[in-house]
Design a protein around this motif. Structure first.
Motif, PDB file in Angstrom:
ATOM      1  N   LYS A  68       3.457   0.574  -2.931  1.00  0.00           N
ATOM      2  CA  LYS A  68       2.460   1.566  -2.554  1.00  0.00           C
ATOM      3  C   LYS A  68       1.413   1.609  -3.649  1.00  0.00           C
ATOM      4  CE  LYS A  68       5.575   4.420   0.219  1.00  0.00           C
ATOM      5  NZ  LYS A  68       6.169   5.774   0.433  1.00  0.00           N
ATOM      6  N   GLY A  69       0.153   1.466  -3.265  1.00  0.00           N
ATOM      7  CA  GLY A  69      -0.926   1.335  -4.234  1.00  0.00           C
ATOM      8  C   GLY A  69      -1.319   2.637  -4.887  1.00  0.00           C
ATOM      9  N   ILE A  70      -2.208   2.516  -5.856  1.00  0.00           N
ATOM     10  CA  ILE A  70      -2.701   3.688  -6.579  1.00  0.00           C
ATOM     11  C   ILE A  70      -3.756   4.441  -5.780  1.00  0.00           C
ATOM     12  CG2 ILE A  70      -2.165   2.773  -8.859  1.00  0.00           C
ATOM     13  CD1 ILE A  70      -5.064   1.842  -9.062  1.00  0.00           C
ATOM     14  N   ASN A 102     -12.882  16.703  -9.113  1.00  0.00           N
ATOM     15  CA  ASN A 102     -12.685  15.463  -9.860  1.00  0.00           C
ATOM     16  C   ASN A 102     -12.138  14.419  -8.888  1.00  0.00           C
ATOM     17  OD1 ASN A 102     -11.664  13.337 -11.492  1.00  0.00           O
ATOM     18  ND2 ASN A 102     -11.496  14.749 -13.232  1.00  0.00           N
ATOM     19  N   TRP A 103     -13.040  13.562  -8.377  1.00  0.00           N
ATOM     20  CA  TRP A 103     -12.638  12.598  -7.350  1.00  0.00           C
ATOM     21  C   TRP A 103     -11.738  11.500  -7.911  1.00  0.00           C
ATOM     22  CZ3 TRP A 103     -12.869  14.168  -2.672  1.00  0.00           C
ATOM     23  CH2 TRP A 103     -13.872  15.070  -2.278  1.00  0.00           C
ATOM     24  N   ASN A 104     -11.798  11.256  -9.208  1.00  0.00           N
ATOM     25  CA  ASN A 104     -10.841  10.324  -9.816  1.00  0.00           C
ATOM     26  C   ASN A 104      -9.416  10.840  -9.644  1.00  0.00           C
ATOM     27  OD1 ASN A 104     -12.219   8.018 -11.041  1.00  0.00           O
ATOM     28  ND2 ASN A 104     -13.229   9.517 -12.366  1.00  0.00           N
ATOM     29  N   ASP A 105      -9.216  12.110  -9.958  1.00  0.00           N
ATOM     30  CA  ASP A 105      -7.879  12.692  -9.853  1.00  0.00           C
ATOM     31  C   ASP A 105      -7.431  12.825  -8.402  1.00  0.00           C
ATOM     32  OD1 ASP A 105      -7.847  12.875 -12.573  1.00  0.00           O
ATOM     33  OD2 ASP A 105      -8.260  15.032 -12.658  1.00  0.00           O
ATOM     34  N   GLU A 106      -8.361  13.101  -7.505  1.00  0.00           N
ATOM     35  CA  GLU A 106      -8.014  13.275  -6.102  1.00  0.00           C
ATOM     36  C   GLU A 106      -7.647  11.947  -5.439  1.00  0.00           C
ATOM     37  OE1 GLU A 106      -7.632  15.989  -4.456  1.00  0.00           O
ATOM     38  OE2 GLU A 106      -8.413  17.423  -5.906  1.00  0.00           O
ATOM     39  N   THR A 107      -8.212  10.852  -5.928  1.00  0.00           N
ATOM     40  CA  THR A 107      -8.058   9.558  -5.243  1.00  0.00           C
ATOM     41  C   THR A 107      -7.004   8.676  -5.888  1.00  0.00           C
ATOM     42  OG1 THR A 107     -10.415   9.660  -4.670  1.00  0.00           O
ATOM     43  CG2 THR A 107      -9.288   7.549  -4.381  1.00  0.00           C
ATOM     44  N   PHE A 108      -7.053   8.516  -7.211  1.00  0.00           N
ATOM     45  CA  PHE A 108      -6.129   7.615  -7.894  1.00  0.00           C
ATOM     46  C   PHE A 108      -4.822   8.347  -8.190  1.00  0.00           C
ATOM     47  CE2 PHE A 108     -10.327   5.858  -9.224  1.00  0.00           C
ATOM     48  CZ  PHE A 108     -10.220   4.649  -8.552  1.00  0.00           C
ATOM     49  N   LYS A 109      -3.760   7.857  -7.573  1.00  0.00           N
ATOM     50  CA  LYS A 109      -2.455   8.479  -7.707  1.00  0.00           C
ATOM     51  C   LYS A 109      -1.470   7.504  -8.359  1.00  0.00           C
ATOM     52  CE  LYS A 109      -3.789  12.228  -5.570  1.00  0.00           C
ATOM     53  NZ  LYS A 109      -3.897  13.540  -6.260  1.00  0.00           N
ATOM     54  N   THR A 110      -0.222   7.905  -8.428  1.00  0.00           N
ATOM     55  CA  THR A 110       0.831   7.032  -8.959  1.00  0.00           C
ATOM     56  C   THR A 110       1.356   6.131  -7.853  1.00  0.00           C
ATOM     57  OG1 THR A 110       1.491   8.691 -10.591  1.00  0.00           O
ATOM     58  CG2 THR A 110       3.082   6.961 -10.065  1.00  0.00           C
ATOM     59  N   GLY A 111       1.287   4.840  -8.083  1.00  0.00           N
ATOM     60  CA  GLY A 111       1.840   3.894  -7.126  1.00  0.00           C
ATOM     61  C   GLY A 111       3.306   3.622  -7.419  1.00  0.00           C
ATOM     62  N   SER A 155       3.266   2.635 -11.021  1.00  0.00           N
ATOM     63  CA  SER A 155       2.010   2.055 -11.496  1.00  0.00           C
ATOM     64  C   SER A 155       0.936   3.125 -11.564  1.00  0.00           C
ATOM     65  CB  SER A 155       1.563   0.911 -10.580  1.00  0.00           C
ATOM     66  OG  SER A 155       1.391   1.358  -9.251  1.00  0.00           O
ATOM     67  N   LYS A 156       0.002   2.916 -12.483  1.00  0.00           N
ATOM     68  CA  LYS A 156      -1.121   3.831 -12.686  1.00  0.00           C
ATOM     69  C   LYS A 156      -2.389   3.015 -12.872  1.00  0.00           C
ATOM     70  CE  LYS A 156       0.358   8.256 -13.166  1.00  0.00           C
ATOM     71  NZ  LYS A 156      -0.268   9.432 -12.511  1.00  0.00           N
ATOM     72  N   ILE A 157      -3.529   3.628 -12.577  1.00  0.00           N
ATOM     73  CA  ILE A 157      -4.789   2.955 -12.829  1.00  0.00           C
ATOM     74  C   ILE A 157      -4.955   2.734 -14.328  1.00  0.00           C
ATOM     75  CG2 ILE A 157      -6.129   5.106 -12.915  1.00  0.00           C
ATOM     76  CD1 ILE A 157      -8.425   3.511 -11.595  1.00  0.00           C
ATOM     77  N   THR A 210     -14.748  -3.002  -6.302  1.00  0.00           N
ATOM     78  CA  THR A 210     -13.494  -3.707  -6.054  1.00  0.00           C
ATOM     79  C   THR A 210     -12.306  -2.869  -6.504  1.00  0.00           C
ATOM     80  OG1 THR A 210     -14.653  -5.800  -6.401  1.00  0.00           O
ATOM     81  CG2 THR A 210     -12.262  -5.860  -6.462  1.00  0.00           C
ATOM     82  N   TYR A 211     -11.268  -2.858  -5.691  1.00  0.00           N
ATOM     83  CA  TYR A 211     -10.033  -2.126  -5.978  1.00  0.00           C
ATOM     84  C   TYR A 211      -9.456  -2.629  -7.306  1.00  0.00           C
ATOM     85  CZ  TYR A 211      -5.477   0.013  -4.622  1.00  0.00           C
ATOM     86  OH  TYR A 211      -4.325   0.762  -4.545  1.00  0.00           O
ATOM     87  N   PRO A 212      -9.288  -1.738  -8.299  1.00  0.00           N
ATOM     88  CA  PRO A 212      -8.854  -2.202  -9.629  1.00  0.00           C
ATOM     89  C   PRO A 212      -7.367  -2.511  -9.698  1.00  0.00           C
ATOM     90  CG  PRO A 212      -9.117   0.176  -9.636  1.00  0.00           C
ATOM     91  CD  PRO A 212      -9.565  -0.295  -8.273  1.00  0.00           C
ATOM     92  N   GLN A 213      -7.004  -3.378 -10.624  1.00  0.00           N
ATOM     93  CA  GLN A 213      -5.598  -3.623 -10.901  1.00  0.00           C
ATOM     94  C   GLN A 213      -5.012  -2.440 -11.672  1.00  0.00           C
ATOM     95  OE1 GLN A 213      -4.136  -7.505 -11.952  1.00  0.00           O
ATOM     96  NE2 GLN A 213      -6.160  -8.418 -11.660  1.00  0.00           N
ATOM     97  N   SER A 214      -3.715  -2.340 -11.628  1.00  0.00           N
ATOM     98  CA  SER A 214      -3.043  -1.193 -12.243  1.00  0.00           C
ATOM     99  C   SER A 214      -2.074  -1.639 -13.315  1.00  0.00           C
ATOM    100  CB  SER A 214      -2.287  -0.396 -11.164  1.00  0.00           C
ATOM    101  OG  SER A 214      -1.336  -1.225 -10.516  1.00  0.00           O
ATOM    102  N   LYS A 215      -1.685  -0.682 -14.152  1.00  0.00           N
ATOM    103  CA  LYS A 215      -0.610  -0.879 -15.115  1.00  0.00           C
ATOM    104  C   LYS A 215       0.687  -0.421 -14.468  1.00  0.00           C
ATOM    105  CE  LYS A 215      -3.489   0.038 -19.216  1.00  0.00           C
ATOM    106  NZ  LYS A 215      -3.633   0.878 -20.430  1.00  0.00           N
ATOM    107  N   SER A 216       1.762  -1.124 -14.747  1.00  0.00           N
ATOM    108  CA  SER A 216       3.029  -0.735 -14.135  1.00  0.00           C
ATOM    109  C   SER A 216       4.185  -0.931 -15.100  1.00  0.00           C
ATOM    110  CB  SER A 216       3.288  -1.544 -12.853  1.00  0.00           C
ATOM    111  OG  SER A 216       3.399  -2.918 -13.139  1.00  0.00           O
ATOM    112  N   VAL A 217       5.228  -0.157 -14.899  1.00  0.00           N
ATOM    113  CA  VAL A 217       6.484  -0.282 -15.635  1.00  0.00           C
ATOM    114  C   VAL A 217       7.596  -0.356 -14.595  1.00  0.00           C
ATOM    115  CG1 VAL A 217       8.073   0.781 -17.262  1.00  0.00           C
ATOM    116  CG2 VAL A 217       5.605   0.992 -17.626  1.00  0.00           C
ATOM    117  N   VAL A 218       8.434  -1.379 -14.748  1.00  0.00           N
ATOM    118  CA  VAL A 218       9.457  -1.658 -13.746  1.00  0.00           C
ATOM    119  C   VAL A 218      10.803  -1.854 -14.435  1.00  0.00           C
ATOM    120  CG1 VAL A 218      10.230  -3.315 -11.996  1.00  0.00           C
ATOM    121  CG2 VAL A 218       7.809  -2.711 -12.145  1.00  0.00           C
TER     122      VAL A 218
END
Length: 996
Positions: free
Chosen positions: A331-333, A294-303, A258-260, A981-989
């Motif tokens: 595991k969250g983003i 870049n705090w976006n890149d440092e914080t939001f990772k691949t879930g 999953s990704k943001i 609020t913690y955002p929802q993510s896009k995911s491929v399963v």
């Protein structure tokens, strides 16, 4: 061979990708075919004698099969002892023995048998055609190939009148469910869940793979059999059981990433430096600093997400079982947000004697949830707003001490987002639920059932902040907290069921009693001063235990209930059902202890009348329904509220008055009453064209009286809040569901579409006429207003008329015309209630492929984007979004972003109200059902592989991370507010379902 394959798969547990590669590799195997004795041909036609293409023809008990061509013809190799199975969507499945025939022609009839399917209702079941109330059903088939985490998630967009909102994207977060609107302010608005007959407070412990079906009782005439707990609807969940026939072993697995879905751009170092200059003050970025993080890149990772479940089931005469075990992890983003769940279930049925049956249900679960704090400002530990507000020149780690996160030079208590996530904040919930029931056949038409059930829960919360990495941790030299609670709920129910037919009159009646009791225990403690060189994260290692924070508490409640139902069916045309329940609870004072909840519903099958015969080929079934009933809500009443409650604390030993101190927590109310919801419902069910089109429509009106509120006294009075009955709220609406079989043949296409309209309004308030909720940390103002004549979730603030080109400040409308802007100029500025919600599922089949896409959405709801107060306010040293690059800088400048440095511009106003409407591709699944003679050789009955994308596309005008949001979680008042609020993510399963 079956055993060997099973052992191989078992050895691959927790290796999701290996399991998937193993299964996908089987696709490319080419094995020799089984020998057959001859070729059987034939033609398949429908009711109208029209050849039907795309019909599946299989040999029973095998995977050998064929499909009819465009002329309805087929050919298959089969032995004389084989049985051919003909199946097609929307048609009845039939079985034909081959015998000595070489040609087997068949006619498939329309799937009218669906009207005879059983629908689970409270304390029983009824044929679908005889349902007289507003109920919706979600089957296991509808969720089989969706990688969902919770049963509640499976309801989203699937049932008209049921609104499911995921208020946060954090793994394992609870969903907010509203059945035909909110009915209470301080009490729960969540539906009652009943799993295999046992009422429970939630289903986060339940594996979706164990669910056979879910039935939502939406109106009072269907839900009143559950009385004081049914005001918000009832969700009946039936788990899977063993079936007669060959033993089945099933393995389900999926894994994905999953990704943001969206990020918000913020100022770089140079832009931030200029902003602080415009704001003014002592806090400035030195000119020599040019670093950028870049705090976006440092914080939001691949879930990541993975799930595995193994189940076994079988049945023979008089005995059946279903056993399953599963593991799920997400595991969250944003680290360390994660969710793990272990589940085990065993359901068994024993026909002990001809006249007595034993049914047992047992389940165990353990869920671990690691939190990443959201719904809070960056100064209060909110990770998401910290991503946007942390200075861009700040490094992740302190250059002088690489073991410490870098501190904000302007506000040391405002940690960077990685430091905000450094704490261990973990919830662990363990649950054991079980029941045993004996059913006796006393007479031919009379049965007696007694059920004993238990629901045992243990909750642990552990918090640990190490003494080194963060500023707050260093100030406390480490900090630890522990919260422990447990609850045990016992249930004993007795039920008499009588069914009898008298010529054209069919009667069914039940008479029952229910006794339920609960015990809850709780303890809390915290400590600090941890040794830096001992990595033990429990209170045992703390040097300082805080004696004044430690507390224990306990409470008990019990409920005694009696209920009855009588159902009449005359000539399959005229239907009547009446329910009654009486609930007595220890939570109520003696003068209001008992609540009485009656209901009735009636139905008329118009299509069975003679005057409908001329259009019977067009209108297959037409039924009119009407219902009325009363339900209650006991969830908003504390165990001892009518007594009043006290708290005990202790003054420090250095205090002259040291020792125990008794203080009033809550005022007593000897006149406390039930919240009662009265609901009326009118509905119609109709099917057309051999049931290819089915339409269900309902209109309803529900009113809740004796609404519970907390009356808060001034602090100078020295009394706690008083909970009293103080208002009324109403919901009225219209909903419909339409199912259509658009294409039949080689290409099949079905559509299920539902839409719901609900209008919510507070119609009466007693002692207090106005309530404010939803305080915003940054400006100290509340955004939600509750008063007579408005709906829950009404926004309250100033009307912004844009930026004054001369001063750069926001122009607020002077509503009271007194020449100044004051609190009396606040008014209603938005509403979080949607005009309508909808869901649509389209399913396509072609050969062995299936494609399913699910669209869900909301229209007409507003969102108060409080996140923008912290990202466009420009009143302190927080970094801001790139929107502020358009800020006012000089007289005469025309813009919609005010000048920097004035918090007055960040009042709660229409400036931050946005359209929250959205249409979302919630999920799209492409699956392939493998077939081949080789499968039989390796012991596989069924093998399905699929790929699912979730939240891949969202159409919305909302500027925040995600329009499906609410900082209030499941609150009925604080709706549609986005504040970090913690955002929802896009995911491929990718997943696989195997049956041996």
């Amino acid at each position: 061979m079956e055993t060997n394959l099973f052992l191989r798969i078992a050895k691959l547990k927790n290796k999701g990708w290996c399991t998937l590669f193993l299964v996908l590799g089987l696709v490319f195997l080419q094995l020799s075919s089984f020998g057959q004795t001859g070729t059987v041909t034939g033609t398949v036609k429908d009711d109208d004698k029209t050849p039907t293409p795309g019909v599946n023809v299989t040999i029973k008990g095998t995977t050998t099969g064929a499909a009819t061509d465009v002329n309805g013809k087929y050919a298959i190799k089969a032995a004389s002892t084989d049985v051919l199975v003909f199946s097609f969507i929307g048609m009845q499945t039939i079985e034909v023995s081959v015998g000595n025939r070489k040609v087997v022609d068949v006619i498939l009839k329309s799937e009218t048998k669906k009207l005879n399917e059983l629908v689970v209702i409270g304390y029983g079941s009824v044929q679908k055609k005889d349902v007289t109330t507003a109920v919706s059903t979600v089957s296991a088939k509808e969720i089989a190939d969706r990688p969902i985490v919770s049963a509640a998630q499976a309801l989203q967009g699937k049932s008209a009148g049921v609104q499911v909102v995921q208020p946060s994207g954090k793994p394992g977060v609870g969903l907010s469910i509203r059945v035909r609107g909110s009915t209470s302010v301080v009490a729960s608005n969540e539906p009652l869940y009943v799993v295999d007959g046992i009422p429970t407070d939630g289903v986060s412990n339940l594996s979706p793979n164990d669910i056979e079906n879910m039935v939502i009782l939406k109106d009072a005439s269907s839900a009143s059999i559950y009385g004081a707990r049914a005001a918000n609807g009832v969700v009946l969940i039936t788990t899977k059981r063993g079936k007669s026939g060959k033993a089945l072993l099933s393995f389900n697995a999926y894994t994905g990433v999953s990704k943001i879905g969206k990020t918000i751009d913020v100022l770089n170092t140079e832009q931030y430096r200029q902003l602080l200059k415009d704001i003014g003050g002592a806090n400035q970025v030195p000119d020599g600093i040019s670093t950028y993080t870049n705090w976006n890149d440092e914080t939001f990772k691949t879930g990541t997400i993975q799930s595995y479940q193994l189940s076994a089931s079988a049945g023979r005469e008089g005995y059946s079982y279903y056993v399953s075990g599963g593991y799920q992890e997400e595991k969250g983003i944003v680290a360390p947000a994660s969710f793990k769940r272990y589940t085990f279930r065993a359901n068994m049925d024993n026909q002990l004697k001809e006249w007595v049956k034993l049914t047992t249900n047992f389940s165990m679960s353990r869920a671990q949830n690691m939190n990443a704090a959201d719904n809070a400002g960056s100064g209060r530990g909110g990770v998401i707003l910290s991503v946007l507000n942390t200075p861009p020149f700040l490094s992740v780690w302190d250059s002088k001490n690489p073991k410490q996160y870098a501190a904000n030079p302007f506000q040391p208590s405002w940690e960077n987002p990685l430091a905000q996530s450094a704490a261990k904040d973990q919830n662990t919930d363990s649950k054991i639920q079980g029941s045993a029931a004996l059913e006796f056949s006393l007479l031919k038409d009379l049965k007696y059932k007694t059920t004993l059930g238990v629901d045992y829960n243990v909750h642990n919360w552990d918090y640990y902040l190490d003494p080194v990495r963060t500023n707050w941790g260093r100030k406390n030299n480490g900090l630890g907290k522990a919260d422990r609670s447990s609850s045990t709920v016992w249930l004993w129910e007795n039920l008499l069921t009588y069914s009898k037919s008298f010529n054209k009159l069919n009667f069914n009646g039940i008479l029952g009693s229910s006794t339920q009791s609960s015990r809850w225990d709780h303890a809390y403690m915290e400590g600090k001063d941890y040794p830096a060189n001992i990595p033990i994260e429990t209170l045992n290692i703390a040097n300082l235990i805080d004696p004044y924070s430690a507390s224990t508490s306990a409470s008990e409640w019990s409920v005694l209930s009696y209920f009855a139902r009588a159902s009449f069916n005359y000539d399959n045309k005229y239907l009547l059902t009446a329910n009654f329940r009486a609930d007595g609870t220890s939570k109520m004072p003696s003068n209001n202890r008992w609540g009485y909840f009656p209901s009735f519903s009636a139905g008329w099958r118009v299509s069975s009348e003679r005057f409908m015969e001329s259009i019977a080929s067009v209108v297959n079934d037409l039924k009119l329904r009407v219902g009325w009933g009363e339900t209650g809500n006991q969830e908003g009443i504390g165990d001892y509220y009518y007594y009043g409650t006290y708290g005990i604390t202790r003054r420090p030993i250095t205090d002259p008055y040291s020792g125990p101190l008794l203080w009033r927590q809550r005022m007593n109310n000897p006149d406390l009453k039930w919240e009662t919801t009265t609901q009326s419902n009118v509905g119609v069910d109709v099917s057309f064209l051999n049931s290819r089109i089915t339409l269900n429509m309902d209109a309803y009106y529900k009113k809740t009286t004796d609404l519970l509120f907390d009356v808060v006294f001034p602090s100078t009075v020295g009394l706690g809040a008083l909970r009293r009955n103080n208002g009324e709220v109403e919901n009225k609406g219209f909903e419909f569901n339409i199912t259509s079989q658009n294409l039949k043949g080689a290409l099949g296409w079905t559509t299920d579409f539902n839409m719901s309209f609900n209008r919510n309004k507070v119609t009466k308030l007693g002692l207090t006429k106005n309530y404010l909720y939803g305080g915003i940390e940054s400006n100290g103002q509340s955004i939600i207003l509750l008063k007579e004549g408005v709906s829950l979730g009404t926004f309250y603030g100033y009307i912004s008329e844009g930026v004054n080109p001369e001063t750069g400040d926001i122009i607020y409308k002077d509503l009271n015309s007194n020449g100044k802007i004051d609190p009396d100029d606040r008014t209603i500025i938005g509403n979080a209630q949607p005009d309508f919600i909808f869901g649509m599922t389209n399913s396509f089949t072609w050969k062995n492929f299936n494609l399913n896409f699910f669209i869900q959405g909301s229209y007409g709801n507003d969102i108060f984007n409080a996140t923008r107060i912290d990202t466009e306010g420009m009143f302190d040293v927080k970094n801001q979004s790139t929107e502020v690059l358009r800020r006012w800088k000089r007289p005469g400048m025309v813009t919609d972003i005010p000048r920097a440095g004035n918090i007055y511009n960040s009042n709660n106003s229409t400036r931050f109200v946005e359209d929250g409407s959205y249409v979302r591709l919630k999920s799209v699944t492409l699956g392939y059902m493998l077939q081949g003679r080789w499968m039989g050789k390796v012991g596989i009955n069924k093998l399905n592989i699929y790929v699912t994308g979730q939240n891949l596309l969202t159409l919305t005008n909302y500027s925040g991370y995600d329009p499906e949001v609410n900082m209030g979680g499941g609150s009925s008042t604080v709706l549609g507010v986005d504040y970090g609020t913690y955002p929802q993510s896009k995911s491929v399963v990718a997943g696989v379902n195997i049956e041996f």
